[in-house]
Design an enzyme around this catalytic site. Structure first.
Site, PDB file in Angstrom:
ATOM      1  N   ASP A 249     -23.421 -13.599   0.123  1.00 51.18           N
ATOM      2  CA  ASP A 249     -23.219 -12.163   0.054  1.00 51.18           C
ATOM      3  C   ASP A 249     -24.414 -11.522   0.762  1.00 51.18           C
ATOM      4  O   ASP A 249     -25.400 -12.179   1.082  1.00 51.18           O
ATOM      5  CB  ASP A 249     -23.060 -11.682  -1.401  1.00 51.18           C
ATOM      6  CG  ASP A 249     -22.329 -10.339  -1.446  1.00 51.18           C
ATOM      7  OD1 ASP A 249     -22.311  -9.631  -0.415  1.00 51.18           O
ATOM      8  OD2 ASP A 249     -21.774  -9.983  -2.503  1.00 51.18           O
TER       9      ASP A 249
HETATM   10  C1  BGC Z   1     -20.548  -6.933  -1.167  1.00 55.23           C
HETATM   11  C2  BGC Z   1     -19.548  -7.808  -0.437  1.00 55.23           C
HETATM   12  C3  BGC Z   1     -19.395  -7.353   0.985  1.00 55.23           C
HETATM   13  C4  BGC Z   1     -20.749  -7.301   1.640  1.00 55.23           C
HETATM   14  C5  BGC Z   1     -20.699  -6.830   3.074  1.00 55.23           C
HETATM   15  C6  BGC Z   1     -21.832  -6.772  -0.407  1.00 55.23           C
HETATM   16  O1  BGC Z   1     -22.635  -5.809  -0.998  1.00 55.23           O
HETATM   17  O2  BGC Z   1     -20.800  -7.473  -2.448  1.00 55.23           O
HETATM   18  O3  BGC Z   1     -18.320  -7.772  -1.103  1.00 55.23           O
HETATM   19  O4  BGC Z   1     -18.526  -8.200   1.679  1.00 55.23           O
HETATM   20  O5  BGC Z   1     -21.582  -6.409   0.920  1.00 55.23           O
HETATM   21  O6  BGC Z   1     -20.425  -5.495   3.183  1.00 55.23           O
END
Ligand code: BGC
Length: 690
Positions: A249
């Site tokens: 993530d």
């Molecule tokens: C989120 C993800 C997301 C990523 C990219 C993170 O903060 O938890 O779900 O894909 O950001 O935007």
């Protein structure tokens, strides 16, 4: 192999040989570049904080131009593509309420086409975290509380997206279901709980060929998920045979270079913090073996090459972005996701020939309410609000007036004036969503499962004044309604319905569309009945029971059960005929539209341990503690008045097994099965003899 360029049409063995030869020619810097996102944090900040700036571009990682290997080009979802002015579909939870994997597959295809048209090749919108508690801020991004249902919907999205050679990413692995504490919380769960409740839908996506899995921010049993050898190596690769790659993530998920790379975390996104230079240094100093890096690079390149080499089923011109066919699909999905929770005296559908005046009341009545303002924020060219949808639909025949609902006298007067009233209440992006710091109150976990006190007062005011009052709920998760649900005749769950949500709502309220959606979660009478939830938890225990399994275990009656939803017509279903075959249960049941209108019903099969109570007088004691019953099959059917359909479900015994942590294997329950088929988790009758 002679060619050193990736080309279309390469076979899997040619790809493996190509990747092997490429790895042999890459420098350490080039290898580590495959494992590291190459965006600047400035881009992430601009995408997050300049939130009206909708010309987002994908997040790149890797790529080797001299061998013709494209970079990963990542874009978020799930309610569409977050880049440009793309189609905004209803949120995943709404689509979960459609109980229609075929529809979800078509949505996946539309999203896949738009990702391609916008230059991406990697879609991060397959969010399949199980809804353990409805206060979870990101509930709307997933499909519901049940692993079987989550697996059906998630795999449909994966297959749809990947049909257009867009790699799909299933997230957030695993047990990510508290938003505010997501960066720190340590989830504790025993092996059966993980294997049977929180992980099966991820496994289903792996079996469906998902290209990638995103590790979660939170910890599991003390280890950060992106640094967990248990999750990333033991479960994902050794037990499930996952062949794709794991990404982190964004930004805050990795803490330690050595821990992450040795656990099997392949790509750090979106920019070098723990990988990049630090990973190179760790390899040079001998702390990380070169072979470990090579294996990660192999997993990444093999996946990228497989997708890049596949022939495209069509071309992807820019005109596919928000294409009218995709917009029509968004409206269809919004209609199919509507859940009619209450309809006393058949108040709904309203009849445009019978009413002259309609009041639409509530702070959300004329608000383009598409859902969360975090990473899943899609920016369509327009969004039809409930009021706009109703005005457009009723133009020329019914006079429509609107009020925000905060002024009691005006609300009262308008309710008295109108022949019928639609109250729109629920949540918006400030109440629930991804927890984005530094932009005021945006998202996070919900403070309460009830409506705001002022909305409850508004509903009471309106319903005291006008009996023809329908409450439309907007939001991405369960709302408790005990304070007011007896005072209104009709309640319709309309979710964050996407860019065409208002059109779909008007067509549903006036009977052009017949609601056939079903709750993808339990609505309890009180939040007290649910598992413990603390949005600031440092550590929390995830138990074996939640949602309908928990309420059944505690013998509690929900306000509205999992799988529940009414229709403007009526259906009769069952009883099931169950055949115990060598390797599976074969369950058949008839469903009939017994009412006056065409409509959809979702027939649901639940299976529990033990033989049917009707035959034995009591359910046999299963070998281990197990839920009374679990969803093991469902089908949405479309029936004309009087029409019936014979449905058959094949349920392999393997799918009914429980996980034996002592042996590390799945085991079948020897005591037999009780099968119920019905139109909700509470409506079925057990089979007379299984
Ligand atoms: C989120 C993800 C997301 C990523 C990219 C993170 O903060 O938890 O779900 O894909 O950001 O935007």
């Amino acid at each position: 192999m002679s060619s050193t360029q990736l080309r279309k049409g390469m076979s899997p063995s040619e790809i493996d040989a190509f990747v092997g030869s490429v790895i042999g020619q890459l420098s350490l810097r080039e290898k580590v570049a495959q494992m590291t996102g190459s965006s600047s944090l400035l881009k992430l900040a601009a995408d997050t904080y300049l939130y009206r700036h909708y010309n987002r571009t994908p997040y790149p990682a890797g790529g080797i131009p001299r061998f013709g290997v494209p970079p990963l080009l990542f874009s978020d979802g799930p309610r569409g593509v977050v880049m440009s002015r793309s189609t905004c579909f209803p949120v995943s939870m709404a689509r979960g309420a459609s109980w229609d994997p075929g529809l979800e597959h078509r949505i996946g295809e539309a999203i896949g086409r738009e990702v391609r048209a916008l230059g991406g090749n990697f879609f991060g919108g397959v969010c399949i975290n199980l809804l353990r508690h409805p206060a979870w801020g990101r509930a709307q991004e997933t499909y519901g509380e049940d692993p079987f249902h989550l697996a059906a919907m998630g795999t449909a999205l994966v297959r749809g997206v990947q049909r257009h050679n867009v790699m799909a990413c299933a997230k957030h692995f695993a047990c990510n279901s508290i938003e505010n504490a997501r960066l720190k919380v340590d989830v504790r769960a025993d092996e059966r709980t993980l294997r049977e409740v929180y992980l099966p839908h991820f496994r289903a996506c792996v079996d469906a060929g998902v290209a990638s899995v995103m590790g979660a921010y939170n910890r599991l049993r003390g280890e950060y998920c992106c640094e967990s050898p248990y999750l990333l190596t033991r479960v994902l690769r050794e037990d499930w045979g996952f062949q794709g790659f794991v990404m982190s993530d964004f930004v805050f998920a990795l803490h330690d270079t050595l821990a992450a790379v040795s656990a099997g975390l392949d790509v750090e996104m979106p920019s070098p913090r723990v990988y990049g230079g630090r990973l190179m240094e760790a390899v040079r100093s001998g702390r990380v073996a070169r072979g470990v890096v090579d294996e990660s690079v192999r997993r990444i390149l093999r996946t990228v090459a497989r997708f890049a080499a596949a022939e495209d089923p069509q071309a992807y011109p820019r005109g596919l972005v928000c294409h009218p066919e995709h917009v029509a699909l968004a409206r269809e999905a919004a209609e199919k996701s509507m859940v009619l929770l209450k309809n006393d005296g058949n108040l709904l559908p309203l009849d445009r020939r019978e009413i002259r005046t309609l009041a639409v009341i509530g702070r959300l009545a004329d608000f383009p309410n598409l859902g969360d303002h975090g990473s899943s924020w899609v920016h369509p060219p327009y969004a039809v609000t409930p009021l706009a949808g109703l005005r457009e639909y009723l133009a020329g025949s019914v006079e429509v007036r609107c009020a925000g609902g905060s002024d009691r006298h005006r609300t009262q007067a308008l309710a008295a004036w109108a022949d019928a009233v639609v109250v729109v209440a629920g949540c918006d992006h400030a109440d629930e969503g991804e927890n984005i710091q530094g932009r005021g109150k945006v998202g996070g976990d919900r403070d309460t499962l009830s409506l705001r006190p002022e909305e409850i007062r508004m509903i009471r005011t309106v319903s005291a004044e006008n009996k023809a009052c329908a409450v439309v709920l907007v939001g991405g998760s369960a709302v408790t309604m005990e304070e007011w649900r007896q005072s209104v005749p009709a309640i319709l769950m309309a979710w964050y319905g996407g860019m065409e949500g208002g059109t779909a709502l008007a067509r549903t309220l006036f009977g052009e569309a017949n609601p056939g959606g079903k709750l993808p979660f339990t609505i309890p009478r009180s939040a007290e009945e649910l598992p413990f939830f603390d949005k600031n938890a440092e550590a929390i225990d995830y138990g074996y029971y939640h949602g309908y399994t928990l309420l059944e275990k505690k013998n509690l009656e929900p306000a509205f059960p999992f799988g529940f939803g009414l229709s403007y017509t009526s259906f009769a279903c069952g009883p099931p005929v169950v055949e115990e075959q060598a390797d599976r249960l074969k369950v058949s049941a008839e469903v009939k539209n017994t009412g006056p209108r065409v409509g959809d019903e979702v027939v649901q099969v639940y299976v529990g341990p033990g033989r049917a109570p009707a035959r034995r007088g009591a359910v046999d004691r299963p070998a281990v503690d197990r839920p009374v019953k679990l969803l093991r099959g469902f089908r949405r059917v479309h029936l004309e008045p009087g029409e019936s359909s014979e449905l058959t479900f094949e349920i392999p015994y393997d799918a009914l097994a429980w996980y034996d942590p002592d042996r590390g294997t799945w085991r079948q329950d020897e005591s037999g099965y009780a099968v119920s088929v019905g139109t909700s988790s509470r409506a079925g009758s057990f089979s007379p003899g299984a």
